[in-house]
Motif scaffolding. Sequence first.
Motif, PDB file in Angstrom:
ATOM      1  N   SER A 137       8.589   4.404  -4.581  1.00 17.03           N
ATOM      2  CA  SER A 137       8.484   2.966  -4.820  1.00 17.03           C
ATOM      3  C   SER A 137       7.917   2.760  -6.214  1.00 17.03           C
ATOM      4  N   GLY A 138       8.761   2.251  -7.111  1.00 16.10           N
ATOM      5  CA  GLY A 138       8.315   2.066  -8.490  1.00 16.10           C
ATOM      6  C   GLY A 138       7.919   3.391  -9.108  1.00 16.10           C
ATOM      7  N   LEU A 139       6.706   3.452  -9.660  1.00 13.51           N
ATOM      8  CA  LEU A 139       6.214   4.678 -10.276  1.00 13.51           C
ATOM      9  C   LEU A 139       5.638   5.666  -9.262  1.00 13.51           C
ATOM     10  N   TRP A 140       5.511   5.229  -8.010  1.00 13.15           N
ATOM     11  CA  TRP A 140       4.884   6.049  -6.983  1.00 13.15           C
ATOM     12  C   TRP A 140       5.914   6.853  -6.209  1.00 13.15           C
ATOM     13  N   GLU A 141       5.575   8.109  -5.935  1.00 18.16           N
ATOM     14  CA  GLU A 141       6.424   8.954  -5.107  1.00 18.16           C
ATOM     15  C   GLU A 141       5.541   9.917  -4.330  1.00 18.16           C
ATOM     16  N   SER A 142       5.823  10.059  -3.038  1.00 15.98           N
ATOM     17  CA  SER A 142       5.098  11.029  -2.215  1.00 15.98           C
ATOM     18  C   SER A 142       6.025  11.524  -1.112  1.00 15.98           C
TER      19      SER A 142
ATOM     20  N   ASN B 286       0.841  -1.193   0.000  1.00 10.11           N
ATOM     21  CA  ASN B 286       0.000   0.000   0.000  1.00 10.11           C
ATOM     22  C   ASN B 286       0.882   1.251   0.000  1.00 10.11           C
ATOM     23  N   VAL B 287       1.012   1.902  -1.153  1.00 14.78           N
ATOM     24  CA  VAL B 287       1.893   3.066  -1.273  1.00 14.78           C
ATOM     25  C   VAL B 287       1.390   4.257  -0.460  1.00 14.78           C
ATOM     26  N   ARG B 288       0.152   4.253  -0.042  1.00 20.99           N
ATOM     27  CA  ARG B 288      -0.371   5.343   0.800  1.00 20.99           C
ATOM     28  C   ARG B 288       0.208   5.284   2.212  1.00 20.99           C
TER      29      ARG B 288
END
Length: 181
Positions: A88-93, A55-57
């Motif tokens: 993480s991968g395509l996710w960034e926050s 869960n990238v959130r």
Amino acid sequence: MGSLRLLGLMIVLGLPALAGASGLPPQTLAELAGPSDRIVLARVVDQRVNVPNGNVRQMTTISRLEVLEEYRGQGPRALELVQLGGRSGLWESHLAGDAKIAAGETALMFLRCPDPKAVERCVLVGQGAGKHTVTEGAQGRREVELTARVKGGPVRRSLDEVVDEIRRATLPPAQQERGKR
């Protein structure tokens, strides 16, 4: 500590930083030192991103620190600095106003280690205001790059000068004998 509990704790500790990102005035070194459990000179050994159950959130970045010097508080020489967000991968926050941490850098850090059962796991006090890069300056003197989130910044100052200011700000009140002024 469960990942949801850790996330909640970090959000609560991060709220002052969100307020700072919204235009509050910069903090003084004394204001950063006040809520700090530890103030250290640390080298960032490495980083990893934790993505609980994919869960990238709930993503957090954990930087492993080697404590080189302690200016306030005592504890383990190896610490984990936890920050909300990451890549993480395509996710960034990332939290607005949070410090950028990079493996290999050395920094002066104001830390809060809220869980007495996990004193090696800390967060920055004041988010971006809690981390200041330290470099070698003229004649081998170490210099601190105080960010704009610190009153009077951005500016480069001698590490010794900054540490003296922090120590003066965190001295215990003078002891008085009862009945004497």
